[in-house]
Design a protein around this motif. Structure first.
Motif, PDB file in Angstrom:
ATOM      1  N   TYR A 274       0.841  -1.201   0.000  1.00 40.10           N
ATOM      2  CA  TYR A 274       0.000   0.000   0.000  1.00 40.10           C
ATOM      3  C   TYR A 274       0.875   1.250   0.000  1.00 40.10           C
ATOM      4  CZ  TYR A 274      -2.880   3.781   1.760  1.00 40.10           C
ATOM      5  OH  TYR A 274      -3.487   5.001   1.916  1.00 40.10           O
ATOM      6  N   LEU A 287      -6.485  -2.735  -2.405  1.00 45.26           N
ATOM      7  CA  LEU A 287      -5.326  -2.649  -1.512  1.00 45.26           C
ATOM      8  C   LEU A 287      -5.567  -1.638  -0.400  1.00 45.26           C
ATOM      9  CD1 LEU A 287      -2.487  -3.800  -1.121  1.00 45.26           C
ATOM     10  CD2 LEU A 287      -1.620  -1.943  -2.555  1.00 45.26           C
ATOM     11  N   THR A 288      -6.172  -0.495  -0.743  1.00 49.14           N
ATOM     12  CA  THR A 288      -6.477   0.518   0.269  1.00 49.14           C
ATOM     13  C   THR A 288      -7.476  -0.030   1.282  1.00 49.14           C
ATOM     14  OG1 THR A 288      -6.090   2.291  -1.331  1.00 49.14           O
ATOM     15  CG2 THR A 288      -7.344   2.854   0.646  1.00 49.14           C
ATOM     16  N   ARG A 291      -5.699  -2.502   3.535  1.00 52.75           N
ATOM     17  CA  ARG A 291      -4.775  -1.830   4.463  1.00 52.75           C
ATOM     18  C   ARG A 291      -5.506  -1.287   5.679  1.00 52.75           C
ATOM     19  NH1 ARG A 291      -2.307  -0.139   8.092  1.00 52.75           N
ATOM     20  NH2 ARG A 291      -0.900   1.635   8.138  1.00 52.75           N
TER      21      ARG A 291
END
Length: 378
Positions: A274, A287-288, A291
């Motif tokens: 990330y 991915l965000t 995370r």
């Protein structure tokens, strides 16, 4: 005229509303001239604003939007907006109190941006001297295009290159550990847990020590934020790893070591990619989300495993008196490691957990809210 030309001529034009701005030394006020606005979205970063809404503006009822890069950084976490029948007001706090010479970074002002003379302060109210600016920061896209045309690629700052290499290296390190543990578990089943520390303990100690560079990064200005939060998080895990596990061979074969290594590694193999995506400005929605969501189950599980390791270590320390200092001695003081661990467990279980979870919850609300300003409550 060709069909393609007809299609291009009929393409919708992006409409921008009139925006009136004023300032005080500490705040900005933007008034968007839209009536009966609906679906208002204001997305902030510390340097930019992206706005979109449907409403009645200069071109009738339409979808309106605009983007701007601010003259200086703002406090994007406290930005709010309020909607009335006749306008939208955005209330923005400056990162540092100062009088701005202009609202946006570039000297060229878009036609839709105007001064709110009803609230405007004169130059006599403050020093509006611009000072030294880096024009490359004001014209980021234009400067990058020019570099590509001249030399074929965009030059990156050494700091950014270092951070990309560091985060990639840490990702590879934790992925290596997780792959070894996975292969061993597939091959040997639960029996592999007894040998976890034997196979990956050295690698884990190395990457955990490397993490202390993340305490140095904000001190050197490589990253934003305070060094205290990473220092406490890294030191807490290293306390468990080096003093409770490494120093007591009987802990090496405990299954809880396997579990805590898996949990720590899973957090890291999401976190470091990330950071790389943010450095290269390639946002990835999945991915965000991972995370800022994966910590919800993993952090409590990790804290429970760390607590179990501390509890299992107490009988060993009582037996060996490791880290304990008894009287008499030349320093004339005592230290009871067992009592310290009990107090540490209380701090870990109550205020420590609350502090970490609250910090991550605020980050999640900010990031998954995509930096949107909150509607102001009157």
């Amino acid at each position: 005229m060709s069909p393609m030309s007809n299609a291009n001529s009929m393409a919708p034009t992006e409409l921008s509303p009139f925006v009136y701005w004023s300032q005080t030394k500490g705040q900005l006020l933007l008034k968007v001239d839209l009536k009966d606005a609906q679906g208002v979205v204001a997305e902030f970063t510390s340097t930019t604003l992206s706005f979109a809404a449907n409403g009645h503006g200069a071109r009738g009822r339409n979808a309106y939007k605009f983007q701007m890069r601010f003259f200086l950084p703002i406090d994007d976490e406290t930005a709010t907006f309020s909607v009335t029948d006749h306008k939208i007001e955005l209330h923005i706090r400056k990162a540092e109190p100062a009088w701005w010479q202009r609202l946006i970074a570039t000297p060229q002002k878009p036609h839709w941006l105007r001064i709110d003379f009803d609230r405007w302060r004169t130059e006599d109210d403050g020093d509006l001297s611009e000072g030294t600016r880096d024009v490359r920061e004001d014209y980021v896209e234009e400067y990058n295009k020019l570099q590509k045309q001249e030399i074929g690629y965009v030059k990156e700052h050494a700091k950014k290159v270092y951070l990309i290499i560091y985060n990639l290296a840490m990702f590879v390190g934790y992925l290596h550990i997780l792959l070894i543990m996975s292969v061993l578990y597939i091959r040997d089943g639960s029996e592999s847990m007894k040998h976890t520390y034997e196979y990956v303990g050295t690698s884990f100690k190395f990457v955990q020590l490397m993490q202390y560079l993340e305490v140095m990064h904000p001190l050197f200005g490589y990253t934003k934020g305070s060094p205290l939060m990473p220092f406490f998080q890294i030191s807490g895990r290293n306390f468990v790893l080096f003093l409770m596990i490494e120093m007591e061979p009987r802990m090496h074969a405990k299954p809880v070591v396997f579990y805590v290594f898996v949990i720590w590694s899973l957090v890291k193999i999401v976190r470091y990619p990330y950071y790389v995506s943010q450095l290269v400005k390639r946002d990835n929605g999945l991915l965000t989300w991972l995370r800022y969501t994966i910590w919800i189950p993993l952090y409590p599980m990790g804290l429970v495993c760390e607590g179990v390791i501390l509890l299992r270590s107490i009988p060993y320390i009582e037996e060996t008196k490791r880290f304990c200092v008894d009287m008499p001695n030349k320093w004339n003081w005592t230290f009871d490691m067992v009592l310290f661990l009990k107090v540490y467990l209380l701090l870990l279980a109550l205020p420590g957990t609350f502090m970490v979870m609250s910090h991550m919850s605020k980050l999640r609300a900010k990031k998954l809210g995509r930096g949107r300003a909150k509607p102001k409550v009157n």
